[in-house]
Design an enzyme around this catalytic site. Structure first.
Site, short mmCIF file in Angstrom:
data_model
loop_
_atom_site.label_atom_id
_atom_site.label_comp_id
_atom_site.label_asym_id
_atom_site.label_seq_id
_atom_site.Cartn_x
_atom_site.Cartn_y
_atom_site.Cartn_z
N SER A 1 0.83 -1.21 0.00
CA SER A 1 0.00 0.00 0.00
C SER A 1 0.86 1.27 0.00
CB SER A 1 -0.90 0.02 1.24
OG SER A 1 -1.75 -1.11 1.26
N1 SAH Z 1 -0.74 -4.67 4.25
C1 SAH Z 1 -0.14 -4.99 2.99
C2 SAH Z 1 -1.05 -4.66 1.83
C3 SAH Z 1 -0.94 -5.69 0.77
S1 SAH Z 1 -2.19 -5.64 -0.46
C4 SAH Z 1 1.22 -4.35 2.85
O1 SAH Z 1 1.54 -3.45 3.65
O2 SAH Z 1 2.00 -4.74 1.98
C5 SAH Z 1 -3.46 -6.65 0.25
C6 SAH Z 1 -3.14 -8.09 0.50
O3 SAH Z 1 -4.38 -8.73 0.89
C7 SAH Z 1 -2.62 -8.90 -0.67
O4 SAH Z 1 -1.37 -9.45 -0.34
C8 SAH Z 1 -3.68 -9.99 -0.90
O5 SAH Z 1 -3.14 -11.23 -1.30
C9 SAH Z 1 -4.30 -10.08 0.48
N2 SAH Z 1 -5.65 -10.67 0.52
C10 SAH Z 1 -6.68 -10.51 -0.34
N3 SAH Z 1 -7.76 -11.21 0.07
C11 SAH Z 1 -7.40 -11.85 1.22
C12 SAH Z 1 -8.05 -12.74 2.12
N4 SAH Z 1 -9.31 -13.15 1.93
N5 SAH Z 1 -7.36 -13.18 3.19
C13 SAH Z 1 -6.09 -12.79 3.43
N6 SAH Z 1 -5.41 -11.96 2.61
C14 SAH Z 1 -6.04 -11.49 1.52
#
Ligand code: SAH
Length: 218
Positions: free
Chosen positions: A68
């Site tokens: 993000s």
């Molecule tokens: N907090 C992260 C943001 C990553 S983007 C950072 O700082 O890098 C969001 C993430 O949510 C992705 O890696 C995606 O694979 C994950 N995601 C999407 N749906 C999900 C679910 N149902 N359970 C767990 N993770 C999920």
């Protein structure tokens, strides 16, 4: 360990500039700004993005996912109104950067990622940084019922609607910060659980997140 896992004066300098930008953009909580100063964001990115790691941008982290924007991480964290030792559940570990920010704020962190590769990489990074979070490979829609209730829940992917199961795992009086929307954009919501079957919802602008999807990916 890859050679870019060094925190140089140049990186630290760029980090200070980013933090000044976050302040300009409305991040006032000093503990959050300090946490940003302590977590080297470039460690979570490909070497190719090293020069840009401290710009307010999102980057690819593999498996079709992104880390993000720093502002988004700071903004969601600020909305959580964290207090030391609170139990916090994060959905979407991704790179693990947000997870580390939470750890630095002295809360007890539980995080879930549905992509095995990302989960594994993030876990190794937290170990390398000597930070401690419970890192789970699984489907965030299910939450972590064995560790519920949580004081706070942070969703870092765009949910089509508020997941009922997560609401169940939130303490009464607790907060959930979650981007909600069916399409490419989501509204940032802060949901306060005021009774077992009652919530207060506040809205905080429009954001773009990768989607929250069901089931795990090996
Ligand atoms: N907090 C992260 C943001 C990553 S983007 C950072 O700082 O890098 C969001 C993430 O949510 C992705 O890696 C995606 O694979 C994950 N995601 C999407 N749906 C999900 C679910 N149902 N359970 C767990 N993770 C999920």
């Amino acid at each position: 360990m890859s050679s870019h896992l060094k925190d140089t004066f140049k990186h630290k300098g760029k980090r200070k500039i980013l933090i000044a930008e976050l302040v300009e953009m409305g991040i006032k909580d000093q503990a959050i700004l300090d946490a940003f100063n302590e977590v080297p964001r470039h460690f979570f990115l490909d070497l190719a993005f090293d020069e840009q790691a401290y710009t307010n941008m999102a980057f690819q982290i593999g498996s079709g996912q992104t880390i993000s924007h720093p502002f988004t991480v700071a903004f969601q964290t600020q909305l959580l109104d964290l207090h030391k030792a609170e139990k916090v559940l994060e959905i979407g570990t991704g790179s693990g950067f947000q997870t580390c920010i939470l750890c630095k704020l002295g809360v007890r962190v539980y995080t879930i990622e549905r992509h095995h590769d990302l989960h594994d990489k993030a876990r190794r990074m937290l170990t390398f940084l000597n930070l401690n979070a419970r890192m789970n490979f699984g489907d965030g829609y299910k939450g972590m019922p064995s560790h519920a209730p949580f004081d706070k829940i942070l969703v870092t992917c765009g949910a089509p609607e508020i997941p009922e199961e997560l609401l169940k795992q939130l303490k009464i009086g607790g907060l959930m910060v979650i981007p909600v929307g069916e399409g490419k954009e989501q509204k940032m919501l802060r949901i306060k659980k005021i009774a077992e079957d009652d919530v207060d919802i506040e809205e905080f602008g429009t954001f773009k997140f990768v989607p929250m999807l069901e089931r795990t990916v090996k």
